[in-house]
Design an enzyme around this catalytic site. Sequence first.
Site, PDB file in Angstrom:
ATOM      1  N   LYS A 176       0.829  -1.202   0.000  1.00 51.14           N
ATOM      2  CA  LYS A 176       0.000   0.000   0.000  1.00 51.14           C
ATOM      3  C   LYS A 176       0.864   1.254   0.000  1.00 51.14           C
ATOM      4  O   LYS A 176       1.886   1.322   0.690  1.00 51.14           O
ATOM      5  CB  LYS A 176      -0.931   0.002   1.217  1.00 51.14           C
ATOM      6  N   MET A 210       1.817   5.313   0.575  1.00 49.81           N
ATOM      7  CA  MET A 210       1.649   6.270   1.662  1.00 49.81           C
ATOM      8  C   MET A 210       0.865   7.499   1.222  1.00 49.81           C
ATOM      9  O   MET A 210       0.292   8.194   2.048  1.00 49.81           O
ATOM     10  CB  MET A 210       3.022   6.691   2.201  1.00 49.81           C
ATOM     11  N   ASP A 267       0.917   6.966 -18.740  1.00 55.88           N
ATOM     12  CA  ASP A 267      -0.031   8.062 -18.869  1.00 55.88           C
ATOM     13  C   ASP A 267      -1.181   7.833 -17.882  1.00 55.88           C
ATOM     14  O   ASP A 267      -1.500   6.705 -17.533  1.00 55.88           O
ATOM     15  CB  ASP A 267      -0.579   8.118 -20.296  1.00 55.88           C
TER      16      ASP A 267
END
Length: 601
Positions: free
Chosen positions: A334, A336, A386
């Site tokens: 995960k 921050m 992108d």
Amino acid sequence: MSASPAFPAALTDTRAFAIARAMLEGFDRHYRLFRQASAEAQRRFETADWQGQQRAQAQRIEYYDTRVAEATKRLQSEFEAATLPMDVWQQVKLHYIGLLIDHYQPELAETFFNSVTTKILDRSYFHNDFIFVRPAVSTEYIENDEPAAQPTYRAYYPTRETLRETWLRIVFNFQLEREFENLSRDVGFVMEAVGEQLGDAQLRANFQVQVLSSLFFRNKGAYVVGKIINGFQETPFALPILHGRSGKLVIDAALFGEDDLQLVFSFARAYFMVAMEVPSAYVHFLRSLMPRKSRSELYNALGLQKQGKNLFYRDFLMHTRHSSDKFRVAPGIKGMVMLVFDLPSFPYVFKVIKDFFPAQKDTTREQIQGKYLLVKQHDRVGRMADTLEYSNVAFPRHRFGDELVAELKHFCPSLVEEDGDTLVIRHVYIERRMIPLNIYLQDATPEQTEAAVVEYGNAIKDLVRANIFPGDMLWKNFGVTRHGKVVFYDYDEIEYLTACNFRKVPEARNEEEEMSAEVWYPVGPKDVFPETFGPFLLGNPGVRNVFMAHHADLLDAAFWQGHKERLLAGYVHDVFPYEANKRFENRRAASAVVEPDALTV
């Protein structure tokens, strides 16, 4: 979506037509300036104005939002548009459709209408009747038939005897105002490559070469794009034209097949500059070369990213209608700064900026948005994904798992709103899903590990050449594409390389400093110490051995500082969307004598 009122039986309000016409005038101005900037790319290429080309590419991205703001302001000041009743807006849309019947960019004009309308109307009033959820005007078979108009593509019908002359004519027809080093020689290389590609196939009765009428400009290259048709076999091709070492032009390679062109038109590369009157015709032609690429991706590649966003969202809505799996917290470590979630059946991830960050992340939401804008406007050199940026996206609430909803409400409460059966996210980035490099390496074979680590170093070096310092170079911030390319996708610490100060760690002056767990020497806010990367990146001995064999220079401050000095001196690197072994450099070197070319352009 709530039920919308029926369309009016008659177009009775005179304001409606005036608003529709003003809206289309705003779009026409936008596309006129867009085409002008794209057409001027040829002059910048001919004069080797590389900094100018980079500036123009970045500025062109801003054109759309500027024109939308202008149109919105005009409608508000002339018509008090936000106060008009809904039946007037229904009439505006119908008049607008009528104005698009013979238009050359109707799909783009519809998207422009949506952009302006959603700026004016409150979200709670959006109905299918007021915006273009589906296209109202077909883009099939649009072509400007006026005598002076340039066709979308040119078709050539060579025989085996006239094939060389045809390739010369294909290049000559672009009328580049810079001399070729030796066009006849380079066309010989192209013919050799075509022969290798087609093998012993005979030229059939309907043998032809179709070539898009405009060159595709990006970085320091111009690309001829087309296809060879031999009977029922179609072979896509692209010919990159560059400035050679002599300063004159050369054909650098001949690329063939969908896979080669997919890399040229990759989502990790900057948008092309192409002078097009009928963009839908270009997209139709390009899809015949790359059927696996969606229309949204191709509009993006042509610099029409707002249309790409619009089509992507339509594809997403269609996917959610025909799928039943649930959104979830994305697999992996995960972040921050970003909360990342995905839909397992959909090959993209959704990234939402958190409301608060750990102490070590000294940043703000506005700064992070600025980093993503930097990447959007920069030459991504095939190494930065992108992103599509959306506001007020409505998701079906029942498709979200409880864990994900809890995470969103905890980390992003200011951006999440539950509205009945709908979950609205006020700001989200959408990115192509890739396998995080740290996860890829966990299960990789020794051969795959070596290839990925080499690619990782190559990705960083390409970013360096593009004046980008990734900031956080951990493996988890890079992904592996289906082509095996390594791409960077975590932008919250990204910086221009020229803004950084690359230093060598000072030698300790005494034993106490040498043994200290704390940094004992002064560190400025933009100071970077490349030799300290090793402990964070190279804990795995297998990875370390490969990295040190191929990319040990990335741990040397002199490597980074040297590139910084070259960039500050104005040097722009060549960045190729194809492998070095496809280039004609070796064939040119093998040519004993460079003879004068009577057919230079």
